[in-house]
Enzyme design. Structure first.
Site, short mmCIF file in Angstrom:
data_model
loop_
_atom_site.label_atom_id
_atom_site.label_comp_id
_atom_site.label_asym_id
_atom_site.label_seq_id
_atom_site.Cartn_x
_atom_site.Cartn_y
_atom_site.Cartn_z
N GLY A 51 -1.60 -0.19 -9.87
CA GLY A 51 -2.68 -0.37 -8.90
C GLY A 51 -3.97 -0.95 -9.42
N GLU A 105 -9.17 2.88 -13.47
CA GLU A 105 -8.25 3.41 -12.46
C GLU A 105 -8.50 2.70 -11.13
OE1 GLU A 105 -5.69 4.73 -11.53
OE2 GLU A 105 -5.55 6.88 -11.79
N ASP A 106 -7.46 2.62 -10.30
CA ASP A 106 -7.65 2.07 -8.96
C ASP A 106 -8.28 3.11 -8.05
OD1 ASP A 106 -5.42 3.72 -9.01
OD2 ASP A 106 -4.06 2.30 -8.06
N ASP A 109 -7.47 10.42 -6.81
CA ASP A 109 -7.10 11.19 -5.62
C ASP A 109 -7.20 12.67 -6.00
OD1 ASP A 109 -5.93 11.99 -3.23
OD2 ASP A 109 -3.93 11.30 -3.73
N PHE A 158 -4.96 7.63 3.38
CA PHE A 158 -4.22 6.66 2.58
C PHE A 158 -4.78 5.25 2.77
CE2 PHE A 158 -0.51 3.96 1.60
CZ PHE A 158 -0.24 4.43 0.33
N VAL A 159 -4.96 4.53 1.65
CA VAL A 159 -5.48 3.15 1.72
C VAL A 159 -4.58 2.19 0.95
CG1 VAL A 159 -7.92 3.80 2.01
CG2 VAL A 159 -6.98 3.57 -0.30
N ASP A 165 -0.82 -0.33 -3.15
CA ASP A 165 0.32 -0.67 -2.29
C ASP A 165 0.74 0.47 -1.37
OD1 ASP A 165 1.39 1.03 -4.35
OD2 ASP A 165 3.38 0.36 -3.73
N ARG A 171 -0.59 -5.00 -1.94
CA ARG A 171 -1.42 -5.15 -3.16
C ARG A 171 -2.28 -6.40 -3.12
NH1 ARG A 171 0.33 -1.30 -6.81
NH2 ARG A 171 2.57 -0.92 -6.91
P1 5GP Z 1 -4.02 11.29 -8.54
O1 5GP Z 1 -3.22 11.50 -9.78
O2 5GP Z 1 -5.50 11.22 -8.75
O3 5GP Z 1 -3.65 12.27 -7.46
O4 5GP Z 1 -3.54 9.92 -7.94
C1 5GP Z 1 -3.86 8.74 -8.54
C2 5GP Z 1 -2.85 7.67 -8.22
O5 5GP Z 1 -2.21 7.87 -6.97
C3 5GP Z 1 -3.58 6.36 -8.09
O6 5GP Z 1 -3.65 5.70 -9.32
C4 5GP Z 1 -2.74 5.62 -7.07
O7 5GP Z 1 -1.72 4.91 -7.71
C5 5GP Z 1 -2.13 6.70 -6.22
N1 5GP Z 1 -2.91 6.90 -4.96
C6 5GP Z 1 -3.75 7.90 -4.65
N2 5GP Z 1 -4.28 7.76 -3.43
C7 5GP Z 1 -3.76 6.60 -2.94
C8 5GP Z 1 -3.95 5.87 -1.71
O8 5GP Z 1 -4.69 6.24 -0.78
N3 5GP Z 1 -3.26 4.70 -1.61
C9 5GP Z 1 -2.43 4.24 -2.58
N4 5GP Z 1 -1.81 3.09 -2.34
N5 5GP Z 1 -2.23 4.90 -3.74
C10 5GP Z 1 -2.91 6.05 -3.92
#
Ligand code: 5GP
Length: 181
Positions: A51, A105-106, A109, A158-159, A165, A171
């Protein structure tokens, strides 16, 4: 919101959330701040794949000094929900000891991915670690992770777009789009 403002990806509809211009403005501001902070330090940007590849490519070009970039692939997501465990799929080949690291990081979450990855990086004895994310969902936070630079805090929805993606699609969208509930 007019119907024409939404796009369909698989079974979900998305509406515009953050424009390409707004993203670029934030990227330029953070790029400048990083340039000042890391002048002469040759930092190593570490982009978390897949991402963050779009954000990282813009961010390093907004960084106006010598730097290196490496990539690591971690995964915790399937579809629109986190699957729970984080796995390193592809690691870094560089020696991180005494390096100044900038983790890109993208989206943060729950914070699980970054939490896991920072632990791994700390064990390699770098000189410093700084974290940058394009997006963050404060309401979803479950792991206390230090994030030094954030382009945008967003709702817990969710985005897609700007590298993110939905089951492999979206993407290449230039801006960020949010799921229509
Ligand atoms: P975390 O480990 O912080 O819960 O999640 C991080 C990863 O989950 C991000 O790097 C991303 O790849 C994915 N992610 C979290 N939220 C979203 C979202 O709203 N959309 C998408 N496409 N990926 C997400």
């Amino acid at each position: 919101m007019k119907k024409s403002d939404s796009i369909q990806i698989h079974d979900l509809s998305f509406v515009p959330l953050i424009s390409e211009e707004a993203i670029q403005a934030q990227v330029n501001i953070i790029g400048q701040q990083l340039t000042e902070r890391y002048q002469g330090k040759n930092p190593l940007f570490i982009s978390i794949l897949s991402g963050a590849f779009v954000f990282a490519s813009d961010l390093i070009r907004a960084f106006d000094s010598h730097c290196e970039i490496g990539f690591v692939k971690l995964s915790s997501y399937a579809g629109t929900r986190s699957s729970g465990d984080v796995q390193t799929v592809m690691g870094l080949s560089k020696d991180l000891r005494d390096r100044h690291l900038i983790v890109v990081e993208d989206i943060v979450d729950t914070g699980r991915t970054l939490h896991f990855f920072l632990e791994h990086l700390r064990s390699q004895n770098p000189a410093s670690i700084c974290t940058v994310t394009c997006l963050r969902k404060p309401e979803a936070a479950q792991f206390p992770v230090p994030v030094d630079f954030v382009c945008f805090d967003i709702e817990d929805k969710f985005v897609v777009g700007y590298g993110l993606d939905y089951d492999d699609l979206g993407r290449n969208l230039a801006g960020i789009w949010q799921v229509l509930e």
